[in-house]
Design a protein around this motif. Sequence first.
Motif, short mmCIF file in Angstrom:
data_model
loop_
_atom_site.label_atom_id
_atom_site.label_comp_id
_atom_site.label_asym_id
_atom_site.label_seq_id
_atom_site.Cartn_x
_atom_site.Cartn_y
_atom_site.Cartn_z
N SER A 221 2.76 -3.47 -14.58
CA SER A 221 2.06 -4.20 -15.64
C SER A 221 2.98 -4.55 -16.81
O SER A 221 2.60 -5.32 -17.68
CB SER A 221 0.87 -3.38 -16.14
N THR A 222 4.17 -3.98 -16.85
CA THR A 222 5.05 -4.21 -17.99
C THR A 222 6.20 -5.16 -17.64
O THR A 222 7.04 -5.45 -18.50
CB THR A 222 5.66 -2.88 -18.49
N ARG B 138 2.05 6.89 -24.47
CA ARG B 138 2.20 8.19 -25.09
C ARG B 138 0.98 8.61 -25.90
O ARG B 138 1.11 9.30 -26.92
CB ARG B 138 3.46 8.25 -25.97
N VAL C 248 -0.99 5.95 -20.07
CA VAL C 248 0.00 5.93 -18.99
C VAL C 248 1.40 5.75 -19.58
O VAL C 248 2.27 6.61 -19.43
CB VAL C 248 -0.30 4.80 -17.98
N PRO D 288 9.80 10.65 -21.61
CA PRO D 288 8.48 11.29 -21.57
C PRO D 288 7.85 11.22 -20.18
O PRO D 288 7.96 10.22 -19.48
CB PRO D 288 7.66 10.49 -22.58
N PHE D 289 7.20 12.29 -19.80
CA PHE D 289 6.48 12.38 -18.52
C PHE D 289 5.40 11.31 -18.47
O PHE D 289 4.69 11.09 -19.44
CB PHE D 289 5.85 13.77 -18.41
N VAL D 290 5.26 10.66 -17.33
CA VAL D 290 4.19 9.68 -17.14
C VAL D 290 3.25 10.10 -16.02
O VAL D 290 2.04 10.04 -16.17
CB VAL D 290 4.76 8.27 -16.86
N ALA D 291 3.80 10.53 -14.89
CA ALA D 291 2.93 10.80 -13.75
C ALA D 291 3.52 11.83 -12.81
O ALA D 291 4.74 11.98 -12.72
CB ALA D 291 2.65 9.51 -12.98
N LEU D 292 2.62 12.50 -12.12
CA LEU D 292 3.01 13.44 -11.07
C LEU D 292 2.72 12.75 -9.73
O LEU D 292 1.61 12.30 -9.49
CB LEU D 292 2.17 14.71 -11.19
N ASP E 228 4.79 12.75 5.76
CA ASP E 228 4.93 11.59 6.66
C ASP E 228 5.42 10.34 5.92
O ASP E 228 5.43 9.26 6.48
CB ASP E 228 3.57 11.29 7.31
N ARG F 18 -3.32 7.00 -11.91
CA ARG F 18 -2.01 6.54 -12.34
C ARG F 18 -1.07 7.65 -12.81
O ARG F 18 0.12 7.42 -12.98
CB ARG F 18 -2.13 5.51 -13.46
N THR F 19 -1.61 8.83 -13.05
CA THR F 19 -0.74 9.91 -13.54
C THR F 19 -0.71 11.11 -12.61
O THR F 19 0.16 11.97 -12.74
CB THR F 19 -1.19 10.40 -14.92
N GLY F 20 -1.67 11.18 -11.68
CA GLY F 20 -1.70 12.30 -10.76
C GLY F 20 -2.10 13.62 -11.41
O GLY F 20 -2.06 14.66 -10.77
N LEU F 21 -2.47 13.57 -12.69
CA LEU F 21 -2.86 14.80 -13.39
C LEU F 21 -4.38 14.87 -13.49
O LEU F 21 -5.04 13.85 -13.67
CB LEU F 21 -2.29 14.84 -14.80
N LYS G 17 2.61 12.97 -5.59
CA LYS G 17 2.58 13.88 -4.44
C LYS G 17 3.01 13.07 -3.21
O LYS G 17 2.31 12.17 -2.79
CB LYS G 17 1.19 14.45 -4.27
N ALA H 14 4.84 1.46 -10.52
CA ALA H 14 4.26 2.15 -11.68
C ALA H 14 4.46 1.35 -12.96
O ALA H 14 3.69 1.46 -13.91
CB ALA H 14 4.89 3.54 -11.82
N ARG I 54 -1.99 18.98 -22.33
CA ARG I 54 -0.84 18.37 -23.01
C ARG I 54 -1.22 17.91 -24.40
O ARG I 54 -0.50 18.14 -25.37
CB ARG I 54 -0.33 17.17 -22.20
N ARG J 29 0.83 -1.21 0.00
CA ARG J 29 0.00 0.00 0.00
C ARG J 29 0.86 1.26 0.00
O ARG J 29 0.61 2.19 -0.76
CB ARG J 29 -0.92 0.00 1.22
#
Lengths: 307, 425
Positions: free
Chosen positions: A256-257, B302, B299, A199-203, A209, B172-175, A205, A253, B183, A71
């Motif tokens: 799955s691959t 692309r 995800v 390439p960007f995939v995710a942000l 804690d 999964r991307t937080g966006l 946060k 992340a 984008r 988790r």
Amino acid sequence: MATASKAPRATTRRLSSPPGTLGLYAKAALPLIPGASNLPFVAGAGGRIPRTTLTLDGVRTDRDQLAAYDRVCGFTLRDELPSTFVHVQAFPLHMALMTDGKFPFGAVGLVHLRNRITQLRPLGADERYDLRVHTMPIQPHPKGKTFTIVSEAHVDGELVWQDASTMLRRGKGDTSAPKPSKRQSPPATPTCPAPSELPFVALWKLGGDLGRRYGAVSGDRNPIHMHAYSAKLLGFPKAIAHGMWTKARCLAALESTLPDAYTVDVTFKRPILLPAKVAFAAEDGSFAVRNRKDDTKIHLEGTVTAA
Amino acid sequence: MTAGPRRVAVIGGNRIPFARSNSKYAHASNQDMLTAALDGLVARYGLEGERLGEVVAGAVLKHSRDFNLTRETVLGSRLAPETPAYDIQQACGTGLQAINLIANKIALGQIDSGIGGGVDTTSDAPIAVGEELRQILLDANRGRSTQDKLKPFLRFRPQHLAPAPPRNEEPRTGLSMGEHQARTGAEWGITREAQDELTYSSHKNLAAAYERGFNDDLVTPYLGLERDQNLRADTSIEKLAKLKPVFGGKSGTMTAGNSTPLSDGAATVLLGSEEWAEEHRLTPLAWFVDAETAAVDYVNGREGLLMAPAYAVPRMLARNGLRLQEFDLYEVHEAFASQVLSTLKAWEDPAFCQTRLGLDQPLGSIDRSKLNVNGSSLAAGHPFAATGGRIVASLAKALHERGGGRGLISICAAGGQGVVAILEA
């Protein structure tokens, strides 16, 4: 290199249960006290790494710990163990090695530089496995000295998992040592883009804690991760995210691959100060965790390849 | 059972006007709104006490206590309580997919009639307790002895009381969806001007539709609202041009005007077999011909989050032997003006059509005067699951009004999905 009197003798120590990390952290902190390393049971006095192998047979998985770990790191709870979870199981043995009186450095304050895990097949949550942990000789580094802890998991004598963690002890460096960036990350090629180019995939946060949450599920309660106050005592402006959490989060992340057998190799470039928002970028087995606004500021870079 | 698939009639629809978030419907629940839309439909088509084959609907944001939302709605409506019902959820594709499921059962002969639709509220949202408190409460609940039940509360901290409202972001991307589309829009070079123009047309067309009474038998007033609250009949390109970007940073092109606002509402559509419609002396507005659902890997692949309809439409066209230009009306759901324009541009792009869709020729462009002729989500608002029902009813009526023709529906959804359909009259 450290001055050595005579080559350390190879020994194997068999543990009957995993050592408790909390007590070991207290022991690990002792070398921070001036003069304490002169005591025979406190690490930090030796010049060479003892050739000790620690073994722990019949390791079981606590299902509740696995669920909590999954988790916090973002893994789907499955009947197989994430390869980074086995690292967590081996971690108490790392601590036991590093807090040994003959160990040349104190464990607190060591910087995790790199971690490479090869999973030859997934370990089932109900499987029992045997852990073997030993340390490779000290290497020179521009910023101090490094050593690598190698851990292996065996099932009925068959190697199923291997982990190599490289740690840096900051200190008087060896300027002739090859620069880590050149040695560890090959330059970008058409098939392997630079981490800043992925390439960007995710942000992501990351809460303030996070260090405490990962500390609770992993047993790694190094004070630099637990709280801004304790991190400040050790020279960090804020608590920093565990490198192995960041690696696990990347692996989750990419879950799955992943093939059944793979090697996931990461280098920890710069600490993530908590709380934080960071960018995860990935393509074709290469990945990176970057500053969300500046793609050239890399926290972690890594690759996954089929093994 | 009949031998082959049967024709499925879209008989009519009914919805409540869509409200802006935390406004007219602030105290209405999903069940309240869906019941209002359903009872309006029942009244309009004389279905009081009738046992229909099935009612399928859903909501994107749903309280856990609403596990049987549609069935509970049926029980509180004027339909016969013997009418079965179930919930589905496919994000913004929920409404159209619900209608597709009804249509498929009618086509197969499993049912003769049914109602599909959806509802959503962003005002009466299901707020959850924070994750830490949730775990404490669950652990306490699992405890057997009093001590076991109390012990978890030692972990309680006051900050755990902060509520956790539903998050408008892809897990999964937080966006947020808007950030994703910003984008995609930038990749396709969608300009601010083009987006504002599409937005202006949406408001203009919806206002005109209300003026000429087009919506009189599609919309039933509710809680003092007679028209969609987001509709700005007096908006202008100049007014829209003044709005500040809300997605894509300071140089972004997406504003609160050319993006759909959070809204509340419900919509339902009545479908039936030809025979059932005849027996009930109801005139079909259009036929539900086909539907297709696609998903993209936004995800790791692309592809843009909201680009799935660009893939679904060519697959459906191929199956039906149709070209993109062989439609009289197009209903492309306006989640964002930028989404509509990116989709249209992708179909015109030879490289996209070849490498992504595997087509020799691009699908080409459409006659923009046939697009969203009675307004769409930018003007009406977009209560996620309710949008499919709004579009199907509106397109069926528009095709019927013009005395026949073929219409294309395209709806993008969260999770990289898209639902598309063909209606004919």
